[in-house]
Design an enzyme around this catalytic site. Structure first.
Site, mmCIF file in Angstrom:
data_model
loop_
_atom_site.group_PDB
_atom_site.id
_atom_site.type_symbol
_atom_site.label_atom_id
_atom_site.label_comp_id
_atom_site.label_asym_id
_atom_site.label_seq_id
_atom_site.Cartn_x
_atom_site.Cartn_y
_atom_site.Cartn_z
ATOM 1 N N GLN A 109 53.236 -43.558 85.129
ATOM 2 C CA GLN A 109 53.915 -44.506 85.167
ATOM 3 C C GLN A 109 55.352 -44.810 84.364
ATOM 4 O O GLN A 109 56.097 -45.361 84.330
ATOM 5 C CB GLN A 109 52.922 -45.887 84.864
ATOM 6 N N SER B 188 51.725 -39.882 81.223
ATOM 7 C CA SER B 188 51.298 -41.310 82.302
ATOM 8 C C SER B 188 52.708 -41.016 82.995
ATOM 9 O O SER B 188 53.832 -41.002 82.785
ATOM 10 C CB SER B 188 51.685 -42.478 81.226
ATOM 11 N N ARG C 113 47.254 -55.800 79.601
ATOM 12 C CA ARG C 113 47.398 -54.325 79.625
ATOM 13 C C ARG C 113 48.693 -54.086 78.806
ATOM 14 O O ARG C 113 49.771 -54.924 78.755
ATOM 15 C CB ARG C 113 47.716 -53.683 80.822
ATOM 16 N N ARG D 139 37.948 -49.867 90.604
ATOM 17 C CA ARG D 139 37.252 -48.744 90.520
ATOM 18 C C ARG D 139 35.822 -48.837 89.803
ATOM 19 O O ARG D 139 34.777 -48.189 89.831
ATOM 20 C CB ARG D 139 38.098 -47.652 89.895
ATOM 21 N N ASP E 111 41.830 -41.432 87.387
ATOM 22 C CA ASP E 111 41.403 -42.654 87.850
ATOM 23 C C ASP E 111 39.901 -42.399 88.434
ATOM 24 O O ASP E 111 39.081 -43.361 88.948
ATOM 25 C CB ASP E 111 42.167 -43.207 89.138
ATOM 26 N N LYS F 218 47.664 -44.943 97.288
ATOM 27 C CA LYS F 218 48.174 -46.071 96.460
ATOM 28 C C LYS F 218 49.647 -45.697 95.592
ATOM 29 O O LYS F 218 50.575 -46.409 95.761
ATOM 30 C CB LYS F 218 47.223 -46.642 95.463
ATOM 31 N N LYS G 169 43.021 -49.008 81.290
ATOM 32 C CA LYS G 169 43.482 -49.176 82.537
ATOM 33 C C LYS G 169 43.157 -50.654 83.058
ATOM 34 O O LYS G 169 43.207 -51.423 82.197
ATOM 35 C CB LYS G 169 42.555 -48.056 83.189
ATOM 36 N N GLY H 198 49.210 -52.206 87.642
ATOM 37 C CA GLY H 198 49.898 -51.570 86.469
ATOM 38 C C GLY H 198 51.088 -50.928 86.948
ATOM 39 O O GLY H 198 52.377 -50.913 86.527
HETATM 40 C C1 S3P Z 1 49.955 -43.985 88.754
HETATM 41 C C2 S3P Z 1 49.484 -43.498 87.470
HETATM 42 C C3 S3P Z 1 48.191 -43.598 86.769
HETATM 43 C C4 S3P Z 1 47.052 -44.049 87.491
HETATM 44 C C5 S3P Z 1 47.511 -45.198 88.420
HETATM 45 C C6 S3P Z 1 48.801 -44.889 89.352
HETATM 46 C C7 S3P Z 1 51.061 -43.859 89.455
HETATM 47 O O1 S3P Z 1 48.479 -44.379 85.702
HETATM 48 O O2 S3P Z 1 45.962 -44.350 86.627
HETATM 49 O O3 S3P Z 1 46.383 -45.714 89.027
HETATM 50 O O4 S3P Z 1 51.127 -44.324 90.627
HETATM 51 O O5 S3P Z 1 52.041 -43.612 88.811
HETATM 52 P P1 S3P Z 1 49.294 -43.863 84.101
HETATM 53 O O6 S3P Z 1 50.519 -43.395 84.497
HETATM 54 O O7 S3P Z 1 49.308 -44.945 83.176
HETATM 55 O O8 S3P Z 1 48.110 -42.779 83.658
#
Ligand code: S3P
Length: 448
Positions: free
Chosen positions: A176, A174, A129, A403, A327, A28, A354, A101
């Site tokens: 993200q 993170s 969120r 999940r 995750d 993903k 999450k 997210g």
């Molecule tokens: C992800 C980062 C993670 C993860 C999410 C995918 C990504 O989140 O939980 O399913 O693709 O960068 P966080 O960065 O908030 O930990």
């Protein structure tokens, strides 16, 4: 999809041994990024193995709304005609990231350094969120945001025409947040720097390099990651083969470990050390997993996993491993319920923000299945009941969280009485073929 569709109640029953091959869909995280980098490159990027889950499809629509051409050619085969860094145009409509997210946070970073405004929304889970973790660093580049209280969606981000490069230390582990800052830095002159105390998944850095950006990662004297990106690169289109998703693979792997007599093969599971903490933990618990045929696929180290039913014992999962398996804690808590002894997961407070509060969702459902749990803000403790000791017989709330839904269905495969979930529809966000794939292995999951 901002309105969550009709709920799909599901039920999972104790089943015979799981056998066969579980070829899970594409990763993903890498699928989101493949579409985004395709949109940022000048020319045509070709993608195979793309995860066609709702989250990723929503990101594809967003890239289209920003001016890229996103075309599906066949199962998992897509192409993106990109507009180049600096080439996005103002979207005419609200960007709806559905449940994702990752989608919304990465795209916020992307558009924050353009001279236009973008409005974002999402489903009932995403609208709850926290987004300040993204809008705070983007404000340092010069972007302004107008969200609901706590910076929640719907939110309008007004990008800046004159971005200044930023050095940002992420306050929480993170990928993200790291990626949003690097994406803001793409359309910013000069060098953008992200410092992370704990390593998080590094797909953004790997793919930026692959698409031709000038990016380097160094280790600081304190042992932190320091990532430096030179702004305004010309990204070159690539052929991207998305490897399988190690987070999705964890579901059949964990199911095989707790369903008596199981023996399955899960091909092409990432061994990237920023993603494989769950497999390290399972082996520490006594899992019979062999890592066969190690090789490289789509720029990621992978192996085929042969997984057999195992007698498992509880372990302490160290907090410094959390980012590499963030995750996978929900399904680990299911496995821990079927182990002997106690499994203690520390340093896991990120689970509370999450798609749902995953500690609370798993704790309440597992308790209803007869498992004793302890928790505090940052800790999740499961008192295992041994191989045949989980009662089940509950209906667990999934809180619009894929999940959580899949974890309780795995639980039902080995518990004494069936386990039901109130809504399995979110599974389509990340693992649309979950029911069929698990049924092919021998699981007994039904709807209604
Ligand atoms: C992800 C980062 C993670 C993860 C999410 C995918 C990504 O989140 O939980 O399913 O693709 O960068 P966080 O960065 O908030 O930990």
């Amino acid at each position: 999809m901002s309105a969550h569709g009709n709920p799909i109640p599901m039920i999972s029953r104790k089943c015979g041994p799981l056998k066969g091959t579980a070829a899970v869909p594409g990763d993903k995280s890498i699928s989101h990024r493949a579409l985004i980098f395709g949109a940022l490159a000048v020319g045509e990027t070709k993608i195979t193995g793309l995860l066609e889950g709702e989250d990723v499809l929503d990101t594809g629509k967003a890239m289209q709304a920003l001016g890229a051409d996103v075309i599906r050619h066949g199962e998992g085969a897509w192409s993106v005609h990109g507009v180049g860094v600096g080439g996005f145009s103002e979207p005419e409509q609200v960007i709806d990231c559905g449940n994702s997210g990752t989608g919304v946070r990465l795209i916020m970073g992307l558009v924050s350094t353009y001279d236009f405004a973008t409005t974002f929304t999402g489903d009932g889970s995403l609208r709850k969120r926290p987004m300040a973790r993204i809008t705070d660093p983007l404000a340092e580049f010069g972007a302004t945001s107008y969200g609901r209280s706590g910076g929640r969606l719907p939110l309008t981000l007004v990008g800046t025409a004159t971005p200044v490069p930023v050095t940002y230390e992420t306050p929480m582990p993170s990928a993200q947040v790291k990626t949003a800052v690097l994406f803001a830095g793409l359309n910013t002159p000069g060098e953008t720097v992200v410092i992370e105390k704990e390593a998080t998944r590094d797909h953004t850095e790997r793919m930026l390099k692959g698409f031709g950006a000038d990016i380097r990662t160094e280790t600081t004297p304190e042992g932190y990651n320091k990532i430096t990106l030179k702004g305004q690169p010309e990204l070159k289109p690539q052929v991207v083969a998305v490897p399988r998703d190690p987070s999705s693979a964890a579901f059949p792997v964990c199911a095989a470990l707790i369903v008596s007599g199981s023996d399955i093969l899960v091909p092409g599971v990432s061994q990237n050390t920023t993603r494989n903490g769950i497999y390290t933990t399972l082996v520490e618990m006594g899992a019979d997993i062999t890592f066969e045929n190690p090789r490289e696929e789509g720029g990621e180290p992978v192996a085929d996993l042969r997984v057999k039913y195992s007698n498992l014992h509880g372990v302490e999962v160290p907090p410094e491993r959390a980012a590499s398996m963030i995750d996978e804690y929900p399904v680990l808590s299911v496995v821990a319920s079927f182990a002997t002894g106690t499994t203690t997961m520390r340093g896991v407070k990120e689970l509370r923000v999450k798609e749902s509060d995953r500690i609370d969702a798993m704790a309440r459902g597992l308790e209803a299945c007869g498992v004793e749990i302890e928790e505090d803000e940052d800790t999740f403790i499961v008192h295992g009941r041994g191989a045949n000791g989980v009662k089940g017989g509950a209906t667990c709330a999934t809180h619009i969280d894929h999940r959580i839904a899949m974890s309780f269905l795995v639980c039902g495969m080995a518990s004494q009485d069936p386990v039901a979930i109130d809504d399995g529809s979110p599974i389509a966000t990340s693992f649309p073929v979950f029911e069929r794939l698990m049924a092919d292995l021998g699981a007994e999951i039904s709807r209604g």
